[in-house]
Design a protein around this motif. Structure first.
Motif, PDB file in Angstrom:
ATOM      1  N   ALA A   7       0.866  -1.180   0.000  1.00  0.00           N
ATOM      2  CA  ALA A   7       0.000   0.000   0.000  1.00  0.00           C
ATOM      3  C   ALA A   7       0.901   1.227   0.000  1.00  0.00           C
ATOM      4  CB  ALA A   7      -0.897  -0.006   1.225  1.00  0.00           C
ATOM      5  N   MET A  12      -0.914   6.887   5.096  1.00  0.00           N
ATOM      6  CA  MET A  12      -1.221   5.677   5.865  1.00  0.00           C
ATOM      7  C   MET A  12      -0.156   5.355   6.904  1.00  0.00           C
ATOM      8  SD  MET A  12      -2.976   3.442   2.913  1.00  0.00           S
ATOM      9  CE  MET A  12      -1.719   3.931   1.766  1.00  0.00           C
ATOM     10  N   ARG A  17      -5.054   7.896   8.730  1.00  0.00           N
ATOM     11  CA  ARG A  17      -5.604   7.142   7.601  1.00  0.00           C
ATOM     12  C   ARG A  17      -5.196   5.680   7.709  1.00  0.00           C
ATOM     13  NH1 ARG A  17      -7.769   9.505   2.890  1.00  0.00           N
ATOM     14  NH2 ARG A  17      -8.827  11.361   3.664  1.00  0.00           N
ATOM     15  N   GLN A  18      -6.129   4.816   7.334  1.00  0.00           N
ATOM     16  CA  GLN A  18      -5.817   3.396   7.365  1.00  0.00           C
ATOM     17  C   GLN A  18      -5.802   2.816   5.975  1.00  0.00           C
ATOM     18  OE1 GLN A  18      -8.494   1.430  10.023  1.00  0.00           O
ATOM     19  NE2 GLN A  18      -6.864   1.122  11.498  1.00  0.00           N
ATOM     20  N   THR A  20      -7.164   0.305   3.881  1.00  0.00           N
ATOM     21  CA  THR A  20      -8.269  -0.661   3.820  1.00  0.00           C
ATOM     22  C   THR A  20      -8.243  -1.432   2.502  1.00  0.00           C
ATOM     23  OG1 THR A  20      -9.709   1.070   2.961  1.00  0.00           O
ATOM     24  CG2 THR A  20      -9.799   0.662   5.326  1.00  0.00           C
ATOM     25  N   SER A  66      -0.937  -0.786  -4.426  1.00  0.00           N
ATOM     26  CA  SER A  66      -2.159   0.023  -4.382  1.00  0.00           C
ATOM     27  C   SER A  66      -1.758   1.472  -4.175  1.00  0.00           C
ATOM     28  CB  SER A  66      -3.053  -0.484  -3.236  1.00  0.00           C
ATOM     29  OG  SER A  66      -3.574   0.569  -2.473  1.00  0.00           O
ATOM     30  N   GLY A  67      -2.145   2.339  -5.100  1.00  0.00           N
ATOM     31  CA  GLY A  67      -1.895   3.772  -4.922  1.00  0.00           C
ATOM     32  C   GLY A  67      -0.634   4.268  -5.602  1.00  0.00           C
ATOM     33  N   GLY A  68      -0.532   5.583  -5.656  1.00  0.00           N
ATOM     34  CA  GLY A  68       0.652   6.208  -6.245  1.00  0.00           C
ATOM     35  C   GLY A  68       0.656   6.200  -7.765  1.00  0.00           C
ATOM     36  N   LEU A  69      -0.525   6.104  -8.370  1.00  0.00           N
ATOM     37  CA  LEU A  69      -0.602   6.151  -9.838  1.00  0.00           C
ATOM     38  C   LEU A  69      -1.099   7.506 -10.335  1.00  0.00           C
ATOM     39  CD1 LEU A  69      -2.078   2.646 -10.796  1.00  0.00           C
ATOM     40  CD2 LEU A  69       0.295   3.327 -10.490  1.00  0.00           C
ATOM     41  N   PRO A  71      -1.066  11.840 -10.850  1.00  0.00           N
ATOM     42  CA  PRO A  71      -0.217  12.664 -11.710  1.00  0.00           C
ATOM     43  C   PRO A  71       0.824  13.492 -10.942  1.00  0.00           C
ATOM     44  CG  PRO A  71      -2.333  13.730 -11.380  1.00  0.00           C
ATOM     45  CD  PRO A  71      -2.347  12.477 -10.550  1.00  0.00           C
ATOM     46  N   GLN A 117       0.946   9.716 -16.294  1.00  0.00           N
ATOM     47  CA  GLN A 117      -0.028   8.649 -16.054  1.00  0.00           C
ATOM     48  C   GLN A 117      -0.118   7.696 -17.241  1.00  0.00           C
ATOM     49  OE1 GLN A 117      -3.528  11.040 -14.565  1.00  0.00           O
ATOM     50  NE2 GLN A 117      -3.413   9.467 -12.979  1.00  0.00           N
ATOM     51  N   GLY A 160      -5.059   4.038  -6.033  1.00  0.00           N
ATOM     52  CA  GLY A 160      -5.327   4.066  -4.599  1.00  0.00           C
ATOM     53  C   GLY A 160      -6.782   4.252  -4.201  1.00  0.00           C
TER      54      GLY A 160
HETATM   55  P1  ATP Z   1      -4.888   9.696  -7.436  1.00  0.00           P
HETATM   56  O1  ATP Z   1      -4.953   9.800  -8.905  1.00  0.00           O
HETATM   57  O2  ATP Z   1      -6.216   9.934  -6.781  1.00  0.00           O
HETATM   58  O3  ATP Z   1      -3.753  10.432  -6.805  1.00  0.00           O
HETATM   59  P2  ATP Z   1      -3.406   7.332  -6.747  1.00  0.00           P
HETATM   60  O4  ATP Z   1      -3.432   6.007  -7.433  1.00  0.00           O
HETATM   61  O5  ATP Z   1      -2.162   8.122  -6.828  1.00  0.00           O
HETATM   62  O6  ATP Z   1      -4.671   8.117  -7.223  1.00  0.00           O
HETATM   63  P3  ATP Z   1      -3.201   7.765  -3.977  1.00  0.00           P
HETATM   64  O7  ATP Z   1      -2.819   9.181  -4.271  1.00  0.00           O
HETATM   65  O8  ATP Z   1      -2.192   6.901  -3.384  1.00  0.00           O
HETATM   66  O9  ATP Z   1      -3.737   7.051  -5.262  1.00  0.00           O
HETATM   67  O10 ATP Z   1      -4.492   7.724  -3.101  1.00  0.00           O
HETATM   68  C1  ATP Z   1      -5.648   8.476  -3.428  1.00  0.00           C
HETATM   69  C2  ATP Z   1      -6.644   8.323  -2.311  1.00  0.00           C
HETATM   70  O11 ATP Z   1      -7.072   6.986  -2.255  1.00  0.00           O
HETATM   71  C3  ATP Z   1      -6.095   8.595  -0.914  1.00  0.00           C
HETATM   72  O12 ATP Z   1      -6.273   9.903  -0.520  1.00  0.00           O
HETATM   73  C4  ATP Z   1      -6.912   7.699  -0.052  1.00  0.00           C
HETATM   74  O13 ATP Z   1      -8.111   8.351   0.309  1.00  0.00           O
HETATM   75  C5  ATP Z   1      -7.239   6.547  -0.925  1.00  0.00           C
HETATM   76  N1  ATP Z   1      -6.337   5.430  -0.669  1.00  0.00           N
HETATM   77  C6  ATP Z   1      -5.085   5.256  -1.155  1.00  0.00           C
HETATM   78  N2  ATP Z   1      -4.544   4.110  -0.729  1.00  0.00           N
HETATM   79  C7  ATP Z   1      -5.468   3.533   0.059  1.00  0.00           C
HETATM   80  C8  ATP Z   1      -5.507   2.322   0.817  1.00  0.00           C
HETATM   81  N3  ATP Z   1      -4.476   1.465   0.793  1.00  0.00           N
HETATM   82  N4  ATP Z   1      -6.611   2.044   1.521  1.00  0.00           N
HETATM   83  C9  ATP Z   1      -7.652   2.903   1.510  1.00  0.00           C
HETATM   84  N5  ATP Z   1      -7.680   4.048   0.830  1.00  0.00           N
HETATM   85  C10 ATP Z   1      -6.615   4.379   0.107  1.00  0.00           C
END
Ligand code: ATP
Ligand code: MG
Length: 423
Positions: A7, A12, A17-18, A20, A66-69, A71, A117, A160
């Protein structure tokens, strides 16, 4: 096959923030017969991400990010995964075009940041994002193991926001995973026991379940209940079920009547079933539990055939009025006494005409009475009585904990006493 979930997100690693998403992903993977062996949470830091990704790719067969995709500068999952795998990325023209279109639909020019992206790991498949902008990625690859042979690895990048990750996993990952995984089926069983210390259950059952190395056994304890969960994965559903059933039967033989449920039913439901089978009726007179026992019983649909009702007899006056407890008894022994508990059970049974009466009286605290016949009695002292017209039994308990816990455990003891009586 083992999986690791990473994650990504500094939020987190704060108390606010958790993560989930990993719970959702774990549920989905388990259903496919894949166990999650590791979960890692990493902040938005390139070096840390590469390090965590490198470890995960080496030790797990399936790695899901999960997450960090997004821009922004701190969205680094794509770059870190590429670095850890030692592969390149390319900017996908089709993704770039669809990103531009999303912005055009809203009549704004796409900021240059968003272009990243469209960066795709070489040889990765794109996963359609129906609810957001960044596509996910699926890479089926191999890396050399310690002995030099290639090891197949599935690396998945998911966005994410749960509203994007969940539909993407269901629609894009689940079918692909099923296709690459060997057919595996999970079977589970649960045995439930009341009011036995967890250590006792473990001491008696560990010698049995430890021999079943292919079955995962978990002991969960809380609110006066112990649950033993068994889970196994096999090439066929029949084989998996037979294996958990075999273990459950051996444990049932060891724990005997301590087990109130072998099929998942609650203690309240078991009591209802037994009252129904014997065609018996029940009524209750509750003091310190204030109706909690009646509340728990009436949470079961159709219990009206067997539970005819109960009285909350908090004051001495109502103990006399509804359960016919003689005032002299209350004066002589105090309300928190085996004598009054017995009189409550007998009295409510007579008053309502039920087959069985249960009386509960006790001290839930936090402070005990300082005067009168109950003065000096310790908090947590509870008497529970069960009367069936032939015999009236009384149980004395000294329950630890606060008011809420004492009341809950008293109701649990009453249910368990009734179950054992009906057994
Ligand atoms: P974005 O385009 O929204 O930035 P992203 O893929 O970069 O998407 P993140 O920036 O990591 O994703 O997270 C966006 C949001 O998604 C966070 O603010 C949070 O609310 C939620 N989120 C991210 N990771 C988790 C997780 N592991 N569990 C629950 N919610 C999450
Ligand atoms: Mg982001």
């Amino acid at each position: 096959m083992i999986a690791e979930i990473i994650a990504v997100g500094s939020e987190m690693l704060t108390p606010h923030r958790q993560d989930t998403n990993s719970l959702f992903l774990t549920g989905g993977l388990n259903k496919l017969g894949v166990s999650v062996a590791f979960k890692t949470i990493v902040g938005d830091n390139f070096q840390h991400l590469v390090s965590a990704a490198g470890i995960a790719i080496r030790r797990a067969d399936i790695v899901i990010f999960s997450g960090g995709l997004g821009p922004t500068e701190d969205d680094l999952t794509r770059e870190a995964a590429a670095a850890a795998l030692g592969i390149d990325m390319h900017r996908d023209p089709a993704v770039l075009e669809s990103l531009r279109q999303r912005f055009a639909e809203r009549r704004i020019a796409m900021p240059p940041n968003n272009e990243k992206q469209a960066d795709v790991l070489d040889r990765a498949i794109l996963l359609n994002n129906k609810t957001g902008s960044a596509p996910g990625q699926w890479l089926d690859t191999a890396i050399p193991g310690p002995e030099g042979h290639p090891h197949r690895k599935i690396v998945i990048l998911l966005p994410g926001p749960p509203s994007e990750l969940k539909p993407m996993f269901d629609a894009e990952c689940r079918p692909r995973l099923s296709a690459v995984l060997p057919q595996r089926y999970i079977a589970t069983r649960m045995l439930r026991m009341a009011l036995i210390p967890e250590s006792t259950v473990d001491a008696r059952t560990a010698p049995i379940y430890q021999k079943f190395t292919d079955v995962e056994t978990t002991i969960l304890a809380g609110s006066g209940e112990i649950q033993l969960h068994f889970s196994t994965t096999k090439p066929s559903q029949k084989e998996a079920q037979a294996r958990v059933d075999e273990l459950a039967e051996l444990i049932e033989r060891e724990m005997g009547e301590d087990i109130f449920s072998a099929q998942g039913t609650s203690l309240e439901e078991v009591v209802q079933l037994m009252l129904g089978l014997r065609d018996l009726t029940l009524s209750t007179a509750e003091s310190c539990t204030g109706g909690l026992l009646a509340e728990r019983l009436t949470s079961i649909p159709n219990i009206s055939r067997n539970f005819i009702g109960g009285a909350v007899v908090y004051s001495d006056a109502l103990k006399t009025k509804f359960a016919n407890v003689p005032p002299a008894l209350l004066e002589q022994y105090g309300a928190i006494s085996p004598e009054v508990a017995r009189a409550l059970a007998d009295g409510i049974r007579d008053f309502t005409g039920s087959s069985i009466g249960i009386g509960i009286t006790g001290l839930a605290g936090p402070a005990g009475p300082t005067s009168g016949p109950d003065a000096g009695r310790p908090v947590g002292l509870v008497y529970i009585s069960l009367s069936d017209g032939e015999d009236t039994q009384v149980k004395q308990l000294q329950l630890p904990g606060d008011r809420e816990r004492i009341r809950l455990w008293a109701s649990q003891h009453a249910l368990e006493m009734l179950r054992r009586h009906l057994q």
